[in-house]
Design a protein around this motif. Structure first.
Motif, PDB file in Angstrom:
ATOM      1  N   GLY A  34      31.002 -20.131 -21.967  1.00  0.00           N
ATOM      2  CA  GLY A  34      31.795 -19.661 -23.105  1.00  0.00           C
ATOM      3  C   GLY A  34      31.831 -18.154 -23.235  1.00  0.00           C
ATOM      4  N   ILE A  35      31.825 -17.456 -22.104  1.00  0.00           N
ATOM      5  CA  ILE A  35      31.979 -15.990 -22.151  1.00  0.00           C
ATOM      6  C   ILE A  35      33.149 -15.582 -21.277  1.00  0.00           C
ATOM      7  CG2 ILE A  35      29.657 -15.263 -22.823  1.00  0.00           C
ATOM      8  CD1 ILE A  35      28.832 -15.143 -19.981  1.00  0.00           C
ATOM      9  N   GLU A  36      33.603 -14.358 -21.465  1.00  0.00           N
ATOM     10  CA  GLU A  36      34.753 -13.878 -20.696  1.00  0.00           C
ATOM     11  C   GLU A  36      34.422 -13.838 -19.197  1.00  0.00           C
ATOM     12  OE1 GLU A  36      37.822 -13.137 -20.731  1.00  0.00           O
ATOM     13  OE2 GLU A  36      38.291 -13.215 -22.876  1.00  0.00           O
ATOM     14  N   ALA A  37      35.411 -14.216 -18.397  1.00  0.00           N
ATOM     15  CA  ALA A  37      35.223 -14.203 -16.941  1.00  0.00           C
ATOM     16  C   ALA A  37      34.949 -12.788 -16.435  1.00  0.00           C
ATOM     17  CB  ALA A  37      36.448 -14.788 -16.254  1.00  0.00           C
ATOM     18  N   SER A  38      35.540 -11.787 -17.087  1.00  0.00           N
ATOM     19  CA  SER A  38      35.290 -10.401 -16.663  1.00  0.00           C
ATOM     20  C   SER A  38      33.827 -10.022 -16.921  1.00  0.00           C
ATOM     21  CB  SER A  38      36.229  -9.441 -17.394  1.00  0.00           C
ATOM     22  OG  SER A  38      36.073  -9.587 -18.792  1.00  0.00           O
ATOM     23  N   GLU A  39      33.279 -10.565 -17.989  1.00  0.00           N
ATOM     24  CA  GLU A  39      31.903 -10.241 -18.336  1.00  0.00           C
ATOM     25  C   GLU A  39      30.922 -10.879 -17.344  1.00  0.00           C
ATOM     26  OE1 GLU A  39      30.703  -8.094 -20.237  1.00  0.00           O
ATOM     27  OE2 GLU A  39      28.591  -8.687 -20.191  1.00  0.00           O
ATOM     28  N   VAL A  40      31.198 -12.100 -16.949  1.00  0.00           N
ATOM     29  CA  VAL A  40      30.356 -12.739 -15.930  1.00  0.00           C
ATOM     30  C   VAL A  40      30.369 -11.891 -14.663  1.00  0.00           C
ATOM     31  CG1 VAL A  40      30.049 -14.753 -14.444  1.00  0.00           C
ATOM     32  CG2 VAL A  40      30.696 -15.058 -16.840  1.00  0.00           C
ATOM     33  N   ASP A  63      44.297  -5.064 -22.552  1.00  0.00           N
ATOM     34  CA  ASP A  63      43.492  -5.149 -23.776  1.00  0.00           C
ATOM     35  C   ASP A  63      43.101  -6.624 -23.940  1.00  0.00           C
ATOM     36  OD1 ASP A  63      42.515  -5.432 -26.328  1.00  0.00           O
ATOM     37  OD2 ASP A  63      43.880  -3.925 -27.188  1.00  0.00           O
ATOM     38  N   LEU A  64      41.872  -6.916 -23.546  1.00  0.00           N
ATOM     39  CA  LEU A  64      41.431  -8.300 -23.448  1.00  0.00           C
ATOM     40  C   LEU A  64      41.503  -9.013 -24.803  1.00  0.00           C
ATOM     41  CD1 LEU A  64      40.542  -9.814 -20.993  1.00  0.00           C
ATOM     42  CD2 LEU A  64      38.166  -9.233 -21.508  1.00  0.00           C
ATOM     43  N   LYS A  65      41.070  -8.308 -25.850  1.00  0.00           N
ATOM     44  CA  LYS A  65      41.053  -8.916 -27.178  1.00  0.00           C
ATOM     45  C   LYS A  65      42.480  -9.219 -27.639  1.00  0.00           C
ATOM     46  CE  LYS A  65      38.823  -8.351 -31.521  1.00  0.00           C
ATOM     47  NZ  LYS A  65      38.526  -7.379 -32.560  1.00  0.00           N
ATOM     48  N   ALA A  66      43.344  -8.249 -27.439  1.00  0.00           N
ATOM     49  CA  ALA A  66      44.742  -8.451 -27.831  1.00  0.00           C
ATOM     50  C   ALA A  66      45.361  -9.594 -27.029  1.00  0.00           C
ATOM     51  CB  ALA A  66      45.537  -7.163 -27.598  1.00  0.00           C
ATOM     52  N   GLU A 123      47.134 -13.022 -28.358  1.00  0.00           N
ATOM     53  CA  GLU A 123      48.501 -13.375 -27.970  1.00  0.00           C
ATOM     54  C   GLU A 123      48.527 -14.778 -27.344  1.00  0.00           C
ATOM     55  OE1 GLU A 123      51.819 -11.633 -24.856  1.00  0.00           O
ATOM     56  OE2 GLU A 123      49.988 -10.472 -25.181  1.00  0.00           O
ATOM     57  N   GLN A 124      47.505 -15.030 -26.521  1.00  0.00           N
ATOM     58  CA  GLN A 124      47.406 -16.325 -25.843  1.00  0.00           C
ATOM     59  C   GLN A 124      47.281 -17.459 -26.866  1.00  0.00           C
ATOM     60  OE1 GLN A 124      43.673 -16.977 -23.731  1.00  0.00           O
ATOM     61  NE2 GLN A 124      44.779 -17.922 -22.018  1.00  0.00           N
ATOM     62  N   ALA A 125      46.418 -17.238 -27.879  1.00  0.00           N
ATOM     63  CA  ALA A 125      46.203 -18.277 -28.886  1.00  0.00           C
ATOM     64  C   ALA A 125      47.480 -18.506 -29.694  1.00  0.00           C
ATOM     65  CB  ALA A 125      45.048 -17.868 -29.800  1.00  0.00           C
ATOM     66  N   ALA A 126      48.163 -17.419 -30.041  1.00  0.00           N
ATOM     67  CA  ALA A 126      49.401 -17.541 -30.828  1.00  0.00           C
ATOM     68  C   ALA A 126      50.481 -18.257 -30.009  1.00  0.00           C
ATOM     69  CB  ALA A 126      49.877 -16.151 -31.243  1.00  0.00           C
ATOM     70  N   ALA A 127      50.569 -17.899 -28.722  1.00  0.00           N
ATOM     71  CA  ALA A 127      51.602 -18.502 -27.864  1.00  0.00           C
ATOM     72  C   ALA A 127      51.377 -20.004 -27.715  1.00  0.00           C
ATOM     73  CB  ALA A 127      51.613 -17.816 -26.499  1.00  0.00           C
ATOM     74  N   ARG A 128      50.117 -20.401 -27.587  1.00  0.00           N
ATOM     75  CA  ARG A 128      49.825 -21.834 -27.412  1.00  0.00           C
ATOM     76  C   ARG A 128      50.369 -22.657 -28.584  1.00  0.00           C
ATOM     77  NH1 ARG A 128      43.618 -21.344 -25.054  1.00  0.00           N
ATOM     78  NH2 ARG A 128      44.264 -20.868 -22.922  1.00  0.00           N
ATOM     79  N   LYS A 129      50.332 -22.061 -29.774  1.00  0.00           N
ATOM     80  CA  LYS A 129      50.832 -22.784 -30.952  1.00  0.00           C
ATOM     81  C   LYS A 129      52.337 -23.023 -30.857  1.00  0.00           C
ATOM     82  CE  LYS A 129      47.181 -21.307 -34.058  1.00  0.00           C
ATOM     83  NZ  LYS A 129      46.731 -20.036 -34.627  1.00  0.00           N
TER      84      LYS A 129
END
Lengths: 787, 292
Positions: A394-400, A444-447, A451-457
């Motif tokens: 449950g962490i960002e792939a970039s962080e891993v 911008d990972l957070k942004a 956007e991804q969450a909004a688009a899924r809706k």
């Protein structure tokens, strides 16, 4: 682009590092390029080749009588008429455990893939030659065949080589640390199976060979659009049992793409020159597109079973990968799977590694290196698992990735495995965190997650995928350059390796001019002719920049010293006070005292017939240097892609593609950018489009561009590029290879992005390329498309 | 990849073409744009003894658009129709279909009638012609007939033409007031033949209902496939969301598409439902555009 100069040579350069347009462009863009089939040969016969229709068969009889009788046919050859050259075509890279099987230039008793040569027709033209092919009768006894490694490894599978005990070509294990123990104790272990399919090089110009025996010089002249002219000459000299100087091999100045398949050695290269000698007449063979589909070597098909063990924070503890590699009907070389084995760990600190290769024979055209050469598959195995670790924790792939990267102060970094060149896998330099930061500063990972969450809706599915890689380049054994001062006062640089679009005429003029300290306009580069320089290896494995580059640098530096010495002798001054300006050597501070390069050549090279020269005057101003790297130099890079997936049709749209690349010092940014853009297109093809399909028994299903989805300009987005520069300490220019970095990460990053987009569905992307069929199958569990 | 030997004929008028076809029939192929024929010759999939090049026959060169409809001669190139503003205005569905054919270079040479005579069921124009209820004008030395598009396509790469006949032109009737149509397809690459494609046509009546709907699919059967059940399901409705969901379901359940190396029958079932639904939804958008 920034450029560091901490190795010294870059400080005084005027041409290196400049984005010069290519000298080759004018002729290529105005229709003046001359490819092998354009050369004004005059009276050449043309050859066409009868190829096997069966993936595996015993040849009972070949009847060429009707073909020989056709008007315009000169001769027809089968294995029966070619006894003296029915010798093994040896693999490039071997292994002591290789289940070795002989490959001949033309099939004798068995054919083992569709496309294998059976007979050669020589006729007045290609039309007649192809008419004659239809008149040849082959009596085949069809045998069982296998069209994949999965089929080849089944118990009781038909054997590709009758009389062999197994279809396994080689089984090799490399280990670092204690992987089995680490897998038992790792807090988390994930596993998955990934499949990468076959694809071809698809150079716009196919293979081509022409040959003529010159009765006057008693020399066999061969024109061959190979990537490796000296290699082909040495192979021919061995097979024909002649001295290497009895063969002159010329790779034309213009070759329409190589990408690896043209660096291999093929039966046609043995057959055509021999036949030219047999019939005492010049012959040429131009591979057509169908032949290219069925007879040029391909790559990529591998099946990886990967396990990774890691701790609560995502730190890698152990990596185990067991993979099947499709060698095709014969072993042309083990370079590709051995590169896969050692590319696996990439930019990460992994204390325990198990890398296991099972290479198989199949009844398909042999595989060999193809831009990326085993690396894209390894990167799929590694980088897909990095994303799975991120998902699991449950962490960002970039962080891993960030937590596992080798740090800049850890170089030279010994991975603990062995590279394809036989040397320990030790990374010379790099800055992997900077590559990752380069991507994260552009996205911008957070942004994006918002956007991804909004688009899924709204029913739109966006995904982000990353992939990083480390790529061994610049391998040995050596490559050379010969540099001469000519009678016109110009410098001629002759290279053994032949380019297929890489711009050698431009970039090595840049290197030579800077080493000489002369006007670049005085430098001319030519290449690809064994009469120019005696030894060479060829263009492959992103090796030329880091081998020819230093050779040109060294030879040109020595030539400069010779030129200055002659000038010092003529001007009766000390070498220390002299410099090259324009087309002359001048006394610094007294430009009236000068001697032109033409005069230097006239005195030191041309000389006066029979007359002695002063003891301190160098003569015959030419220098040859062969640069011999101690090991590979390691380029690196990162790909980030953002995709939008239509979950109703399976179509993927690439919204952004970012590529960060580090190939050390950059000799010509324009050329490097071109390499990366082209490589990126190739990577997009491997990720989404290209698939050389075969039936279970080895029938090729996609032998035209109607069925083989090579991407076009319409499919390939323009990537955003950035560079990180970590000069190599292992060569005087600090350079590394750049020909394949654009391709290598794309299959993994696109697959990661698609899986990220489809995470609400729990979709698993395990097979490439990502056709609409496969994407929908991942979303809805559609049945797999049978071949 | 060189063709077999053939005799090349270059007639300059239609009678001469028909005479040659009468004489050589089975052994001849007609060359117009050559975008399918030439590759087939080079692959030696075809080895005709005679090639009849009709490119010099000026009477086949034109198209004519008038109140009764559009007549397209055998030598009219895709690109000619595609770039005609009048044709785009009169038949938006045809324009949309044309832009989906291969690439500009191919559309510059390929002909509309050539594509129809080639009868590739995954091509765009056959389905569109069935949707538009076009008629094929066919001639031989001794006869002349008109064949409705729906009867013209017999099997994959097989039309109703016999070996002595030439498709001289295609007639597309004028569209009535309120008639709208769209074409969409899913391909691997831009310009490829359709994995699935659909031409969707209907007429909005004054009461806001769609009438006489025609739904014709490419790439799912050996010929362009009319989905009559789906047509009946939507005709007379307002194409509300419920209707669209219903027709998608109906198509997915009833279709029995072909499978090939490019995709599975299951894929075609599912995605044909999707593009039919999306096509019908666009008819509603078009209704707003024409203010019916």
């Amino acid at each position: 682009m920034t450029r560091t100069s901490d190795i010294g040579v870059m400080d005084k350069t005027r041409n290196i590092g400049i984005a010069m347009t290519r000298r080759e462009d004018e002729r290529l863009l105005t229709g003046g390029g001359r490819f092998l089939d354009d050369l004004p040969f005059g009276d050449f016969y043309e050859a066409a080749i009868l190829r096997s229709n069966y993936p595996h068969a015993r040849i009972l009889a070949v009847n060429t009588d009707a073909a020989k009788r056709l008007n315009g046919v000169i001769a027809v050859f089968t294995a029966n008429e070619l006894g003296p050259i029915l010798k093994d075509l040896p693999p490039k890279v071997v292994h002591p455990k290789l289940n070795y099987q002989v490959r001949l230039a033309i099939a004798k008793e068995y054919v083992r893939y569709i496309g294998e040569p059976i007979a050669v027709v020589v006729a007045e033209n290609r039309y007649i030659a192809e008419d004659a092919l239809e008149l040849i009768e082959v009596d085949y006894e069809p045998l069982g065949s296998v069209g994949s490694t999965a089929e080849a490894l089944k118990v009781g599978a038909p054997l590709v080589h009758v009389g062999s005990e197994t279809n396994v070509a080689v089984h090799i294990i490399q280990q670092a640390g204690d992987p089995e123990a680490a897998l038992k104790t790792a807090p988390h272990v994930l596993s998955e199976t990934f499949e990468v399919t076959r694809g071809g090089g698809h150079s716009i110009e196919g293979r081509a060979v022409a040959a003529r025996f010159d009765e006057v010089t008693r020399q066999l002249i061969v024109w061959d659009n190979t990537q490796a002219p000296h290699y082909v000459r040495q192979m021919l000299a061995t097979i024909y049992e002649v001295g290497e100087d009895e063969i002159r091999l010329i790779a034309p100045a213009d070759i329409g793409g190589g990408f690896g398949p043209k660096a291999q050695f093929y039966g046609e290269e043995v057959l055509i020159p021999w036949i030219a000698m047999e019939i005492k007449h010049a012959v040429k063979w131009i591979e057509d597109r169908w032949e290219n589909f069925v007879s040029a070597t391909m790559e990529r098909s591998q099946t990886h079973r990967v396990e990774v063990g890691f701790d609560e924070d995502g730190h890698l503890l152990v990596l185990k990968d067991v993979f099947e590699h499709d060698q095709g009907a014969y072993c042309v070389g083990l370079q590709v799977p051995t590169i896969t084995m050692s590319t696996l760990p990439g930019p990460y600190v992994i204390p325990n590694i198990h890398s296991e290769l099972i290479a198989c024979y199949t009844n398909i055209v042999p595989t060999s290196s193809l831009r990326g050469a085993g690396r894209p598959q390894a990167v799929v195995a590694m980088e897909r698992m990095m994303d799975r670790i991120a998902e699991h924790l449950g962490i960002e792939a970039s962080e891993v990735r960030r937590r596992n990267l080798i740090q800049p102060d850890q170089f030279p970094y010994a991975v603990g495995l062995t590279f394809r060149d036989g040397s320990p896998l030790t990374y010379d330099s790099g800055n992997y965190p900077e590559l990752l930061d380069g991507v994260l500063s552009r996205i911008d990972l957070k942004a994006f997650r918002g956007e991804q969450a909004a688009a899924r809706k709204t029913g739109k599915f966006l995904g982000l995928g990353l992939a990083m890689f480390v790529e061994g380049t610049g391998i040995g054994p050596y490559e050379g350059a010969r540099v001469r001062l000519t009678n016109r006062g110009r410098v001629l640089v002759s290279l053994a390796a032949s380019p297929q679009g890489q711009g050698y005429e431009t970039v090595y003029a840049q290197v030579a001019a800077d080493a000489l300290g002369c006007d670049i306009g005085l430098v001319e580069v030519r290449h690809g002719d064994t009469s120019f320089i005696p030894y060479g290896q060829g263009t492959f494995a992103s090796r030329i920049t880091a081998t020819v580059g230093p050779a040109v640098w060294e030879a040109s530096g020595e030539l400069r010293a010779d030129i200055i010495s002659v000038a010092a002798s003529l001007l009766k001054t000390d070498v220390g006070g002299l410099d090259l300006r324009g087309d002359a050597v001048e006394v610094v501070g007294d430009p009236e005292k000068r001697v032109t390069l033409a005069d230097i050549a006239s005195i030191a090279n041309v000389g006066r017939h029979g007359m002695s020269v002063p003891r301190d005057l160098p003569v015959a101003i030419e220098r040859t240097s062969y640069f011999k790297p101690t090991q590979a130099v390691y380029s690196s890079g990162i790909s980030a892609v953002i995709v939008s997936v239509d979950v109703e049709t399976g179509k993927i749209e690439i919204i952004r593609s970012i590529l960060g690349h580090d190939c050390g010092n950059v000799l010509n940014p324009l050329l490097v950018e071109g390499q990366i853009l082209g490589g990126h297109a190739h990577g997009i093809g491997n990720a989404i489009y290209e698939e050389a399909k075969y039936s279970r028994d080895g029938q090729p299903q996609a032998v035209s561009y109607l069925d083989y989805a090579l991407p076009t300009a319409m499919e390939v987005p323009t990537p955003e590029l950035f560079h990180v520069i970590s000069p190599s300490p292992l060569n005087p220019l600090g350079v590394k290879g750049s020909g394949e970095g654009g391709t290598i990460p794309l299959p993994a990053s696109v697959a990661n992005a698609v899986e990220d987009a489809l995470r609400p569905f729990g979709a698993r992307i395990c097979e490439l390329p990502l056709t609409p069929q496969r994407v929908l199958a991942a979303v809805y569990g559609l049945p797999k498309l049978e071949s | 990849m060189k063709p077999s030997r053939f005799t090349y004929h270059a007639p300059t008028d239609l009678d001469e073409v028909l005479d040659l076809l009468a004489k050589y029939g089975d052994e001849a192929k007609v060359l117009a744009g050559g975008q399918s024929l030439i590759p087939m010759l080079n692959f030696r999939l075809l080895a005709p003894a005679h090639l009849i090049d009709i490119n010099r026959v000026s009477e086949l060169r034109n198209y004519l658009l008038d109140d009764s409809g559009l007549n397209v001669g055998a030598l009219v190139r895709h690109r000619e129709l595609e770039t005609s503003p009048e044709v785009e205005l009169a038949y938006p569905i045809l324009h949309e279909g044309l832009t989906n054919i291969a690439h500009v270079q191919i559309r510059n040479r390929g002909t509309v009638c050539g594509s129809l005579a080639h009868a590739d069921s995954a091509a765009e124009l056959p389905s569109i012609m069935v949707a538009l209820d076009a008629s094929m004008n066919v001639r031989s030395q001794s006869s002349q007939r008109s064949v409705r598009a729906e009867e013209f396509f017999r099997f994959h790469l097989t039309s109703d033409l016999d070996s002595s006949e030439l498709l001289v032109s295609v007639d597309i009737p004028a569209l009535g007031t309120g008639t709208v149509g769209v074409f969409d397809e899913i391909t691997r690459r831009k310009g490829d033949f359709a994995l699935v494609g659909a031409a969707v046509l209907g007429t909005w009546d004054s009461g806001g209902k769609i009438q006489d709907c025609r739904i014709v699919c490419s790439g799912v059967a050996p010929t362009p496939l009319r989905l009559r059940e789906a047509e009946q399901f939507v005709s007379g409705t307002d194409l509300s969301d419920d209707v669209l969901v219903g027709v998608q379901q109906l198509v997915m359940e009833s279709l029995e598409p072909t499978e090939d190396i490019h995709t599975s029958a299951e894929y075609r079932k599912k995605v044909t439902g999707v593009i039919v639904r999306r096509g019908l939804a666009r008819l509603t958008d078009q209704r707003r555009a024409i203010h019916v």
